[in-house]
Motif scaffolding. Structure first.
Motif, mmCIF file in Angstrom:
data_model
loop_
_atom_site.group_PDB
_atom_site.id
_atom_site.type_symbol
_atom_site.label_atom_id
_atom_site.label_comp_id
_atom_site.label_asym_id
_atom_site.label_seq_id
_atom_site.Cartn_x
_atom_site.Cartn_y
_atom_site.Cartn_z
ATOM 1 N N HIS A 184 53.442 126.257 -14.978
ATOM 2 C CA HIS A 184 53.397 126.427 -16.325
ATOM 3 C C HIS A 184 52.743 127.849 -16.707
ATOM 4 O O HIS A 184 52.068 128.491 -16.013
ATOM 5 C CB HIS A 184 52.168 125.358 -16.612
ATOM 6 C CG HIS A 184 51.865 125.304 -17.840
ATOM 7 N ND1 HIS A 184 52.484 124.523 -18.940
ATOM 8 C CD2 HIS A 184 50.751 125.747 -18.862
ATOM 9 C CE1 HIS A 184 52.170 124.648 -20.001
ATOM 10 N NE2 HIS A 184 51.033 125.191 -20.129
ATOM 11 N N PRO A 185 53.317 128.387 -17.725
ATOM 12 C CA PRO A 185 54.054 127.835 -18.905
ATOM 13 C C PRO A 185 55.563 128.311 -18.826
ATOM 14 O O PRO A 185 56.034 128.312 -19.851
ATOM 15 C CB PRO A 185 53.408 128.474 -20.071
ATOM 16 C CG PRO A 185 52.889 129.805 -19.525
ATOM 17 C CD PRO A 185 52.483 129.540 -18.146
ATOM 18 N N LYS B 201 58.521 112.107 -23.911
ATOM 19 C CA LYS B 201 57.156 112.174 -23.589
ATOM 20 C C LYS B 201 56.497 111.215 -23.157
ATOM 21 O O LYS B 201 55.566 111.174 -22.288
ATOM 22 C CB LYS B 201 56.733 112.986 -24.858
ATOM 23 C CG LYS B 201 57.075 114.389 -25.546
ATOM 24 C CD LYS B 201 56.049 114.617 -26.752
ATOM 25 C CE LYS B 201 57.069 115.798 -27.552
ATOM 26 N NZ LYS B 201 56.449 116.091 -28.641
ATOM 27 N N GLY C 155 55.015 110.525 -19.392
ATOM 28 C CA GLY C 155 53.417 110.106 -19.155
ATOM 29 C C GLY C 155 53.354 108.894 -18.319
ATOM 30 O O GLY C 155 52.573 108.590 -17.543
ATOM 31 N N GLN D 65 54.047 108.994 -14.896
ATOM 32 C CA GLN D 65 53.234 109.709 -14.049
ATOM 33 C C GLN D 65 52.056 108.722 -13.868
ATOM 34 O O GLN D 65 51.316 108.696 -12.797
ATOM 35 C CB GLN D 65 52.626 110.951 -14.977
ATOM 36 C CG GLN D 65 51.682 111.869 -14.089
ATOM 37 C CD GLN D 65 50.410 111.889 -14.573
ATOM 38 O OE1 GLN D 65 50.029 111.667 -15.940
ATOM 39 N NE2 GLN D 65 49.351 112.210 -13.924
ATOM 40 N N GLN E 140 53.953 114.828 -13.549
ATOM 41 C CA GLN E 140 52.996 115.167 -14.315
ATOM 42 C C GLN E 140 53.493 116.905 -14.568
ATOM 43 O O GLN E 140 53.400 117.295 -15.606
ATOM 44 C CB GLN E 140 51.628 115.623 -13.724
ATOM 45 C CG GLN E 140 50.565 116.480 -14.753
ATOM 46 C CD GLN E 140 49.281 116.297 -14.007
ATOM 47 O OE1 GLN E 140 49.128 116.561 -12.764
ATOM 48 N NE2 GLN E 140 48.238 116.343 -15.124
ATOM 49 N N LYS E 141 54.123 117.767 -13.309
ATOM 50 C CA LYS E 141 54.650 118.952 -13.614
ATOM 51 C C LYS E 141 55.845 118.881 -14.724
ATOM 52 O O LYS E 141 56.048 119.727 -15.614
ATOM 53 C CB LYS E 141 55.186 119.671 -12.242
ATOM 54 C CG LYS E 141 53.935 119.994 -11.400
ATOM 55 C CD LYS E 141 54.502 120.482 -10.183
ATOM 56 C CE LYS E 141 53.605 120.722 -9.185
ATOM 57 N NZ LYS E 141 54.297 121.206 -7.979
ATOM 58 N N TRP F 166 56.336 116.587 -16.957
ATOM 59 C CA TRP F 166 55.787 116.116 -18.220
ATOM 60 C C TRP F 166 55.556 117.183 -18.940
ATOM 61 O O TRP F 166 55.699 117.487 -20.191
ATOM 62 C CB TRP F 166 55.044 115.265 -18.212
ATOM 63 C CG TRP F 166 54.382 114.407 -19.396
ATOM 64 C CD1 TRP F 166 54.764 114.354 -20.566
ATOM 65 C CD2 TRP F 166 52.917 113.812 -19.504
ATOM 66 N NE1 TRP F 166 53.892 113.670 -21.478
ATOM 67 C CE2 TRP F 166 52.857 113.411 -20.750
ATOM 68 C CE3 TRP F 166 52.206 113.421 -18.583
ATOM 69 C CZ2 TRP F 166 51.633 112.698 -21.086
ATOM 70 C CZ3 TRP F 166 51.025 112.980 -19.073
ATOM 71 C CH2 TRP F 166 50.779 112.380 -20.225
ATOM 72 N N ARG F 167 54.611 117.969 -18.372
ATOM 73 C CA ARG F 167 53.887 119.334 -18.806
ATOM 74 C C ARG F 167 55.167 120.317 -19.254
ATOM 75 O O ARG F 167 55.090 121.167 -20.289
ATOM 76 C CB ARG F 167 53.055 119.795 -17.972
ATOM 77 C CG ARG F 167 52.122 120.863 -18.597
ATOM 78 C CD ARG F 167 51.044 121.303 -17.615
ATOM 79 N NE ARG F 167 50.151 122.157 -18.277
ATOM 80 C CZ ARG F 167 49.031 122.631 -17.621
ATOM 81 N NH1 ARG F 167 48.949 122.374 -16.400
ATOM 82 N NH2 ARG F 167 48.178 123.519 -18.418
ATOM 83 N N ASN F 168 56.143 120.483 -18.361
ATOM 84 C CA ASN F 168 57.065 121.356 -18.591
ATOM 85 C C ASN F 168 58.116 120.970 -19.860
ATOM 86 O O ASN F 168 58.492 121.618 -20.496
ATOM 87 C CB ASN F 168 58.306 121.553 -17.441
ATOM 88 C CG ASN F 168 59.111 122.557 -17.337
ATOM 89 O OD1 ASN F 168 60.354 122.509 -17.828
ATOM 90 N ND2 ASN F 168 58.584 123.834 -16.875
ATOM 91 N N LEU G 104 56.757 118.975 -22.188
ATOM 92 C CA LEU G 104 56.182 119.606 -23.608
ATOM 93 C C LEU G 104 56.188 120.779 -23.938
ATOM 94 O O LEU G 104 56.276 121.200 -25.318
ATOM 95 C CB LEU G 104 54.608 118.940 -23.430
ATOM 96 C CG LEU G 104 54.254 117.362 -23.037
ATOM 97 C CD1 LEU G 104 52.953 117.200 -22.987
ATOM 98 C CD2 LEU G 104 54.725 116.726 -24.297
ATOM 99 N N THR G 105 56.098 121.791 -23.047
ATOM 100 C CA THR G 105 56.149 123.280 -23.320
ATOM 101 C C THR G 105 57.547 123.585 -23.748
ATOM 102 O O THR G 105 57.652 124.207 -24.621
ATOM 103 C CB THR G 105 55.999 124.062 -21.875
ATOM 104 O OG1 THR G 105 54.780 123.662 -21.271
ATOM 105 C CG2 THR G 105 56.001 125.494 -22.142
#
Length: 169
Positions: free
Chosen positions: A44-45, A67, A71, A74, A90-91, A93-95, A97-98
């Motif tokens: 991230h990011p 999204k 989630g 996860q 989680q990685k 998902w976060r990617n 969202l970014t």
């Protein structure tokens, strides 16, 4: 958007695609060669250019539902005790969202700027004074004005409903 050739190669067949297929296609698009030589989600990011193209090519079906799906996957894996798989989701998902924020940020900023121009001048009938500018600024001003009109129309309809409805205790 993306060029038509890229869109054709990245686009999922939405008539046959299932959720696991969508998630795996997203994971593959987001994966890059990491420092240890393996393929995986970048730290991230950082985002992959291929992932940006994939999200843009499938934007009409991805979004808030994806999204939520990532989630939920996860959280499900975490509740089942699959910590390694949960961390991978989680990685991802976060990617995702970014990616969404990276793609949507210019539009959101243009709309916020238009709200700052239009809001204080809403009662002013000289639209040329505050609604001029480049084509993207005029389009954003139009969207903000239409949103304000819709908001006030809803208030009027709600007020009329309350006036017509008999009050009971």
């Amino acid at each position: 958007g993306v060029p038509p050739a890229v869109r054709d190669t990245m686009r999922l067949n939405w008539q046959t695609a299932e959720v696991p297929d969508m998630v795996e296609a997203l994971r593959e698009a987001c994966s890059v060669k990491l420092e240890d030589g393996k393929r995986g989600i970048p730290p991230h990011p950082s985002v992959a250019n291929k992932a940006i193209d994939f999200v843009l090519a499938n934007r009409d079906y991805l979004g808030s539902r994806m999204k939520k799906t990532l989630g939920r996957l996860q959280m499900r894996n975490m509740s089942l005790g699959n910590k390694d798989e949960a961390r991978e989701y989680q990685k991802l998902w976060r990617n995702f969202l970014t990616l969404e924020n990276h793609i949507s940020a210019p539009f959101r900023q243009i709309i916020m700027d238009a709200e700052g121009r239009v809001g204080p001048n809403f009662g002013n009938l000289d639209l040329q004074q505050f609604c001029g500018g480049e084509i993207y600024q005029r389009a954003a001003n139009y969207l903000v004005l239409k949103g304000m009109v819709a908001h006030w129309e809803k208030k009027v309809v709600d007020a009329e409903y309350l006036e017509r409805t008999k009050q009971t205790k």
